[in-house]
Design a protein around this motif. Structure first.
Motif, PDB file in Angstrom:
ATOM      1  N   GLY A   1     -13.234  41.018  20.863  1.00 17.17           N
ATOM      2  CA  GLY A   1     -14.357  41.926  20.682  1.00 17.17           C
ATOM      3  C   GLY A   1     -14.728  42.100  19.221  1.00 17.17           C
ATOM      4  O   GLY A   1     -13.913  41.919  18.319  1.00 17.17           O
ATOM      5  N   CYS A   2     -15.960  42.482  19.001  1.00 14.83           N
ATOM      6  CA  CYS A   2     -16.482  42.685  17.642  1.00 14.83           C
ATOM      7  C   CYS A   2     -15.796  43.838  16.925  1.00 14.83           C
ATOM      8  O   CYS A   2     -15.718  43.856  15.694  1.00 14.83           O
ATOM      9  CB  CYS A   2     -17.983  42.941  17.690  1.00 14.83           C
ATOM     10  SG  CYS A   2     -18.936  41.617  18.457  1.00 14.83           S
ATOM     11  N   SER A   3     -15.301  44.829  17.683  1.00 14.04           N
ATOM     12  CA  SER A   3     -14.682  46.016  17.090  1.00 14.04           C
ATOM     13  C   SER A   3     -13.203  45.822  16.786  1.00 14.04           C
ATOM     14  O   SER A   3     -12.567  46.727  16.249  1.00 14.04           O
ATOM     15  CB  SER A   3     -14.836  47.206  18.027  1.00 14.04           C
ATOM     16  OG  SER A   3     -14.075  46.999  19.211  1.00 14.04           O
TER      17      SER A   3
ATOM     18  N   ALA B   1     -16.530  51.022  17.966  1.00 15.83           N
ATOM     19  CA  ALA B   1     -16.943  50.478  19.263  1.00 15.83           C
ATOM     20  C   ALA B   1     -18.414  50.080  19.294  1.00 15.83           C
ATOM     21  O   ALA B   1     -18.802  49.205  20.070  1.00 15.83           O
ATOM     22  CB  ALA B   1     -16.639  51.484  20.369  1.00 15.83           C
TER      23      ALA B   1
ATOM     24  N   ASP C   1     -19.471  46.445  19.454  1.00 17.09           N
ATOM     25  CA  ASP C   1     -19.384  45.685  20.711  1.00 17.09           C
ATOM     26  C   ASP C   1     -20.653  45.788  21.557  1.00 17.09           C
ATOM     27  O   ASP C   1     -20.798  45.078  22.541  1.00 17.09           O
ATOM     28  CB  ASP C   1     -18.194  46.180  21.542  1.00 17.09           C
ATOM     29  CG  ASP C   1     -16.855  45.880  20.889  1.00 17.09           C
ATOM     30  OD1 ASP C   1     -16.715  44.815  20.268  1.00 17.09           O
ATOM     31  OD2 ASP C   1     -15.951  46.734  21.005  1.00 17.09           O
ATOM     32  N   ASP C   2     -21.575  46.672  21.185  1.00 15.88           N
ATOM     33  CA  ASP C   2     -22.787  46.923  21.967  1.00 15.88           C
ATOM     34  C   ASP C   2     -23.858  45.873  21.653  1.00 15.88           C
ATOM     35  O   ASP C   2     -24.542  45.947  20.634  1.00 15.88           O
ATOM     36  CB  ASP C   2     -23.306  48.332  21.654  1.00 15.88           C
ATOM     37  CG  ASP C   2     -24.525  48.713  22.489  1.00 15.88           C
ATOM     38  OD1 ASP C   2     -25.070  47.857  23.229  1.00 15.88           O
ATOM     39  OD2 ASP C   2     -24.942  49.886  22.388  1.00 15.88           O
ATOM     40  N   ASP C   3     -23.974  44.877  22.536  1.00 12.81           N
ATOM     41  CA  ASP C   3     -24.929  43.777  22.320  1.00 12.81           C
ATOM     42  C   ASP C   3     -26.386  44.232  22.426  1.00 12.81           C
ATOM     43  O   ASP C   3     -27.285  43.525  21.987  1.00 12.81           O
ATOM     44  CB  ASP C   3     -24.676  42.653  23.323  1.00 12.81           C
ATOM     45  CG  ASP C   3     -23.354  41.945  23.079  1.00 12.81           C
ATOM     46  OD1 ASP C   3     -22.825  42.016  21.943  1.00 12.81           O
ATOM     47  OD2 ASP C   3     -22.839  41.323  24.021  1.00 12.81           O
TER      48      ASP C   3
ATOM     49  N   LEU D   1     -18.188  35.166  16.869  1.00 17.21           N
ATOM     50  CA  LEU D   1     -17.054  36.015  16.545  1.00 17.21           C
ATOM     51  C   LEU D   1     -16.232  35.269  15.502  1.00 17.21           C
ATOM     52  O   LEU D   1     -15.753  34.165  15.754  1.00 17.21           O
ATOM     53  CB  LEU D   1     -16.200  36.295  17.785  1.00 17.21           C
ATOM     54  CG  LEU D   1     -14.864  37.005  17.520  1.00 17.21           C
ATOM     55  CD1 LEU D   1     -15.091  38.424  16.979  1.00 17.21           C
ATOM     56  CD2 LEU D   1     -13.999  37.030  18.773  1.00 17.21           C
TER      57      LEU D   1
ATOM     58  N   TYR E   1     -11.977  41.294  12.376  1.00 15.72           N
ATOM     59  CA  TYR E   1     -12.970  40.800  13.323  1.00 15.72           C
ATOM     60  C   TYR E   1     -14.385  41.077  12.832  1.00 15.72           C
ATOM     61  O   TYR E   1     -14.668  42.159  12.330  1.00 15.72           O
ATOM     62  CB  TYR E   1     -12.741  41.467  14.692  1.00 15.72           C
ATOM     63  CG  TYR E   1     -11.413  41.087  15.289  1.00 15.72           C
ATOM     64  CD1 TYR E   1     -11.316  39.980  16.112  1.00 15.72           C
ATOM     65  CD2 TYR E   1     -10.260  41.801  14.999  1.00 15.72           C
ATOM     66  CE1 TYR E   1     -10.089  39.606  16.651  1.00 15.72           C
ATOM     67  CE2 TYR E   1      -9.033  41.436  15.534  1.00 15.72           C
ATOM     68  CZ  TYR E   1      -8.943  40.338  16.359  1.00 15.72           C
ATOM     69  OH  TYR E   1      -7.725  39.955  16.877  1.00 15.72           O
TER      70      TYR E   1
ATOM     71  N   CYS F   1     -18.653  40.089  13.982  1.00 19.55           N
ATOM     72  CA  CYS F   1     -19.624  39.399  14.832  1.00 19.55           C
ATOM     73  C   CYS F   1     -20.931  39.224  14.057  1.00 19.55           C
ATOM     74  O   CYS F   1     -21.343  40.103  13.313  1.00 19.55           O
ATOM     75  CB  CYS F   1     -19.900  40.176  16.114  1.00 19.55           C
ATOM     76  SG  CYS F   1     -18.597  39.951  17.337  1.00 19.55           S
TER      77      CYS F   1
END
Length: 171
Positions: free
Chosen positions: A69-71, A78, A81-83, A150, A163, A165
């Motif tokens: 995940g991005c987070s 968080a 992670d919201d695309d 990622l 991490y 994104c």
């Protein structure tokens, strides 16, 4: 008078460890993120997208190795992670340079890049300590169109990774 000083010294010696343990620990000074093309963290820091705490700590998305995940599994971040958050998408070529901005230079095992559900690049640093910026040339192969990349910076001497994104349109 001498007895008072001795008593004060003993009390101070007994309280010092308790105070040291009860004071809040300072947060790590920072680590790293991709600044070009603008990652989600970079967009938050620049105010391109409205975000929470990550605006002030784009370099701090750290979590255990092996996450996707991005987070980085960090609930404070968080939003990454919201695309559907309206991330700016950067047009890129089939071979693209990704530039990391590092604020703490950790010994590095590998840098990994994932897109389209698979690993598209890996760079092995064999435990070397990077400079203040690191750039990787990444080939997208047969992937085209909008992609969420990622990028993972695996630290050599801890169980953690950083991490990032990046939203791109491969043309």
């Amino acid at each position: 008078m001498h007895a008072k000083r001795k008593t004060s010294a003993v009390i101070g010696a007994l309280l010092a460890p308790v105070l040291a343990l009860s004071l809040p620990a300072g947060s790590a000074s920072a680590h790293g993120y991709i600044s070009s093309p603008p990652s989600r963290q970079a967009q938050c820091a620049a105010g391109t997208v409205s975000c929470g705490e990550i605006k002030y700590e784009p370099q701090s998305v750290e979590g255990p190795k092996g996450l996707t995940g991005c987070s980085g599994g960090n609930s404070r971040f968080a939003e990454l992670d919201d695309d559907s958050k309206g991330w700016a998408v950067t047009p890129v070529g089939r071979n693209t340079s990704f530039q990391w901005t590092l604020t703490a230079r950790h010994a590095t095992s590998t840098w990994q890049y994932f897109a389209g559900g698979r690993k598209i690049a890996e760079f092995d640093d064999h435990g070397a300590q990077p400079g203040a910026t690191v750039t990787h040339q990444v080939a997208f192969g047969s992937l085209t169109g909008r992609q969420k990349v990622l990028a993972v910076w695996n630290i050599a001497d801890t169980a953690n990774a950083f991490y990032v994104c990046i939203d791109v349109n491969v043309g």
